[in-house]
Design an enzyme around this catalytic site. Structure first.
Site, PDB file in Angstrom:
ATOM      1  N   LYS A 215      -7.173 -14.094   5.673  1.00  0.00           N
ATOM      2  CA  LYS A 215      -7.644 -14.216   4.290  1.00  0.00           C
ATOM      3  C   LYS A 215      -7.112 -15.500   3.654  1.00  0.00           C
ATOM      4  O   LYS A 215      -7.864 -16.281   3.091  1.00  0.00           O
ATOM      5  CB  LYS A 215      -7.194 -12.992   3.479  1.00  0.00           C
ATOM      6  CG  LYS A 215      -7.892 -12.868   2.143  1.00  0.00           C
ATOM      7  CD  LYS A 215      -7.449 -11.612   1.363  1.00  0.00           C
ATOM      8  CE  LYS A 215      -7.730 -10.332   2.108  1.00  0.00           C
ATOM      9  NZ  LYS A 215      -7.594  -9.137   1.243  1.00  0.00           N
TER      10      LYS A 215
ATOM     11  N   VAL B  92     -11.751  -1.348  -7.510  1.00  0.00           N
ATOM     12  CA  VAL B  92     -12.663  -2.455  -7.199  1.00  0.00           C
ATOM     13  C   VAL B  92     -14.125  -1.992  -7.230  1.00  0.00           C
ATOM     14  O   VAL B  92     -14.987  -2.642  -7.830  1.00  0.00           O
ATOM     15  CB  VAL B  92     -12.318  -3.075  -5.824  1.00  0.00           C
ATOM     16  CG1 VAL B  92     -13.376  -4.070  -5.395  1.00  0.00           C
ATOM     17  CG2 VAL B  92     -10.950  -3.755  -5.872  1.00  0.00           C
TER      18      VAL B  92
ATOM     19  N   PRO C 130      -0.193  -5.971  -5.654  1.00  0.00           N
ATOM     20  CA  PRO C 130      -0.757  -4.620  -5.642  1.00  0.00           C
ATOM     21  C   PRO C 130      -1.770  -4.410  -4.520  1.00  0.00           C
ATOM     22  O   PRO C 130      -2.387  -5.356  -4.045  1.00  0.00           O
ATOM     23  CB  PRO C 130      -1.451  -4.508  -7.002  1.00  0.00           C
ATOM     24  CG  PRO C 130      -1.586  -5.888  -7.525  1.00  0.00           C
ATOM     25  CD  PRO C 130      -0.641  -6.775  -6.798  1.00  0.00           C
ATOM     26  N   ASP C 131      -1.918  -3.194  -4.104  1.00  0.00           N
ATOM     27  CA  ASP C 131      -2.898  -2.811  -3.099  1.00  0.00           C
ATOM     28  C   ASP C 131      -3.216  -1.335  -3.331  1.00  0.00           C
ATOM     29  O   ASP C 131      -2.747  -0.739  -4.309  1.00  0.00           O
ATOM     30  CB  ASP C 131      -2.327  -3.044  -1.694  1.00  0.00           C
ATOM     31  CG  ASP C 131      -3.406  -3.079  -0.625  1.00  0.00           C
ATOM     32  OD1 ASP C 131      -4.116  -4.088  -0.540  1.00  0.00           O
ATOM     33  OD2 ASP C 131      -3.565  -2.085   0.117  1.00  0.00           O
TER      34      ASP C 131
ATOM     35  N   ARG D  75       0.857  -1.183   0.000  1.00  0.00           N
ATOM     36  CA  ARG D  75       0.000   0.000   0.000  1.00  0.00           C
ATOM     37  C   ARG D  75       0.891   1.228   0.000  1.00  0.00           C
ATOM     38  O   ARG D  75       1.865   1.283   0.753  1.00  0.00           O
ATOM     39  CB  ARG D  75      -0.865  -0.063   1.264  1.00  0.00           C
ATOM     40  CG  ARG D  75      -1.756   1.116   1.474  1.00  0.00           C
ATOM     41  CD  ARG D  75      -2.796   0.798   2.528  1.00  0.00           C
ATOM     42  NE  ARG D  75      -3.774  -0.167   2.034  1.00  0.00           N
ATOM     43  CZ  ARG D  75      -5.013  -0.282   2.510  1.00  0.00           C
ATOM     44  NH1 ARG D  75      -5.420   0.487   3.487  1.00  0.00           N
ATOM     45  NH2 ARG D  75      -5.844  -1.177   2.013  1.00  0.00           N
TER      46      ARG D  75
ATOM     47  N   LYS E 173       1.932  -7.527   5.163  1.00  0.00           N
ATOM     48  CA  LYS E 173       1.517  -6.385   4.347  1.00  0.00           C
ATOM     49  C   LYS E 173       2.602  -5.330   4.421  1.00  0.00           C
ATOM     50  O   LYS E 173       3.242  -5.161   5.455  1.00  0.00           O
ATOM     51  CB  LYS E 173       0.218  -5.786   4.907  1.00  0.00           C
ATOM     52  CG  LYS E 173      -0.535  -4.934   3.923  1.00  0.00           C
ATOM     53  CD  LYS E 173      -1.529  -5.784   3.156  1.00  0.00           C
ATOM     54  CE  LYS E 173      -2.428  -4.971   2.277  1.00  0.00           C
ATOM     55  NZ  LYS E 173      -3.577  -5.753   1.812  1.00  0.00           N
TER      56      LYS E 173
ATOM     57  N   GLY F  54     -17.098   4.297  -2.542  1.00  0.00           N
ATOM     58  CA  GLY F  54     -15.784   4.207  -3.175  1.00  0.00           C
ATOM     59  C   GLY F  54     -15.876   3.571  -4.542  1.00  0.00           C
ATOM     60  O   GLY F  54     -16.130   2.377  -4.663  1.00  0.00           O
TER      61      GLY F  54
HETATM   62  N1  PHE Z   1      -3.950  -6.504  -2.052  1.00  0.00           N
HETATM   63  C1  PHE Z   1      -4.955  -7.461  -2.351  1.00  0.00           C
HETATM   64  C2  PHE Z   1      -5.570  -8.009  -1.069  1.00  0.00           C
HETATM   65  O1  PHE Z   1      -5.589  -7.341  -0.049  1.00  0.00           O
HETATM   66  C3  PHE Z   1      -4.528  -8.496  -3.334  1.00  0.00           C
HETATM   67  C4  PHE Z   1      -3.219  -9.255  -3.241  1.00  0.00           C
HETATM   68  C5  PHE Z   1      -3.001 -10.247  -4.095  1.00  0.00           C
HETATM   69  C6  PHE Z   1      -2.214  -9.037  -2.345  1.00  0.00           C
HETATM   70  C7  PHE Z   1      -1.873 -11.004  -4.088  1.00  0.00           C
HETATM   71  C8  PHE Z   1      -1.072  -9.785  -2.331  1.00  0.00           C
HETATM   72  C9  PHE Z   1      -0.889 -10.764  -3.211  1.00  0.00           C
HETATM   73  O2  PHE Z   1      -6.153  -9.061  -1.022  1.00  0.00           O
END
Ligand code: PHE
Length: 356
Positions: A66, A185, A114-115, A42, A78, A181
């Site tokens: 997740k 997404v 990506p984020d 991020r 992260k 938002g």
């Molecule tokens: N940033 C996204 C999430 O929070 C997607 C992501 C995909 C992050 C792959 C890292 C690796 O889920």
């Protein structure tokens, strides 16, 4: 900041100050129990540095859950790049390269993607320095590309699953959905909702985005300050975290909250607050897992894009149905039910769930 680190239940935080740009980099490693930590990068400005650290820590914990809930062998981590001032394209690219070097030095402890604030193009730059440690590079560079369509499909599935539970057979059709938002997404989600006969309301803080959706797409706009008290069937937060809190929850006029933002609950007690108000909450790390599931599958398991879409839909639907059932049976919040599901997979050292 020492208090934040002391109080955290994660494994470690890598801290680096990037002298040329003045940016701070925090890579929070929450858990490597199920595998190397994987989480997005991020990049944004924070008004206080400690907020950046806290964001990294909370988002990293979210990634642990997740991956576990998705039945994939990944740990939670992260990265947050806290910008000191706006950067031009060249400064930004060289910061990303130095960041890539930092990731490479940790030799696979942390893999990224990506984020918010970073793109597939940015992943290409990072990957030049940290090959094989980056997901979501552009298609041209051999990556899985932008995860947003997969994330949006997962959220859409979560909305359908929730609508079926609340409204029965008719599901989402004719329902009023408020999307907060309309970024990468949110925009995709709005598109999917429009395709299935929903009445879509949206809110955003960017003038340009508001103009586009209001004028060109003819959607009803809700000013940011009116979002929480606007009556709708389902509220879909797809912007920043912490939007469900002590102050906003009593104002909600919806039957459910199902969105894509990470860390929607400001505090764990907010899950109870929603439950007490009769608002069904789809835990964020389940509803928004589509992008992460798809990128890992496409880039490490050889899934086609169609296969990835199919697996995202199945993973989100199956998990959410199980979570709603458990919450009902045990009288616990849906957030608690989701955490238990994930925790069970972590404790078992979850073997890869081949059907997810
Ligand atoms: N940033 C996204 C999430 O929070 C997607 C992501 C995909 C992050 C792959 C890292 C690796 O889920």
């Amino acid at each position: 900041m020492d208090e934040l680190i002391k109080a955290w239940d994660g494994e470690c935080v890598i801290v680096s100050h990037d002298r040329p740009s003045g940016a701070w980099i925090f890579i929070a490693i929450h858990s490597t129990k199920l595998g190397p930590a994987i989480g997005g990068t991020r990049m944004k400005h924070y008004s206080e540095l400690k907020d950046a650290l806290e964001d990294a820590q909370r988002l990293a914990a979210g990634m642990t859950y997740k991956w576990a809930a998705a039945g994939l062998r990944g740990g939670g981590g992260k990265a947050v790049i806290a910008l000191d001032h706006p950067l031009d394209q060249q400064e930004r690219a060289s910061l990303l390269r130095r960041y890539g070097t930092l990731v490479r030095k940790h030799r696979g402890l942390f893999l990224t993607g990506p984020d918010l604030g970073t793109s597939s193009e940015d992943m290409d730059i990072i990957a030049q320095e940290a090959p094989s440690l980056v997901f979501g590079r552009t298609l041209e560079a051999g990556g899985g590309g932008n995860p947003a369509p997969f994330t949006a499909r997962g959220i859409f599935t979560a909305l359908e699953t929730t609508a079926q539970r609340l409204f029965g057979k008719g599901g989402l059709s004719g329902k009023k959905i408020l999307v907060q938002g309309a970024g990468s997404v949110g925009r995709e989600l709005i598109h999917l909702l429009q395709g299935c006969g929903c009445e879509v309301l949206f809110s955003d803080i960017e003038e340009e985005t508001v103009r586009l959706h209001r004028n060109e797409k003819g959607l009803s706009f809700v000013p940011p300050e009116a979002v929480y008290e606007t009556a709708c069937d389902i509220f879909a937060p797809c912007a920043v975290g912490g939007v469900l809190n002590e102050e906003s929850i009593p104002r909600l006029r919806c039957r459910a909250v199902v969105g894509g933002a990470n860390n929607q609950l400001a505090a764990p007690e907010d899950a109870r607050r929603l439950q007490d108000r009769g608002v069904l909450y789809a835990p964020d790390f389940v509803a928004n897992s589509g992008g992460a599931i798809a990128l890992i599958g496409i880039e490490t398991r050889g899934w086609s894009r169609e296969e990835a879409m199919r697996r995202v839909v199945k993973a989100v639907r199956d998990n959410l149905e199980a979570i709603y059932r458990t919450a009902d049976h045990e009288g616990i919040s849906t957030d608690e039910a989701a955490r238990r599901l994930a925790q069970r997979r972590i404790d078992e050292g979850a073997p890869e769930n081949e059907d997810s």
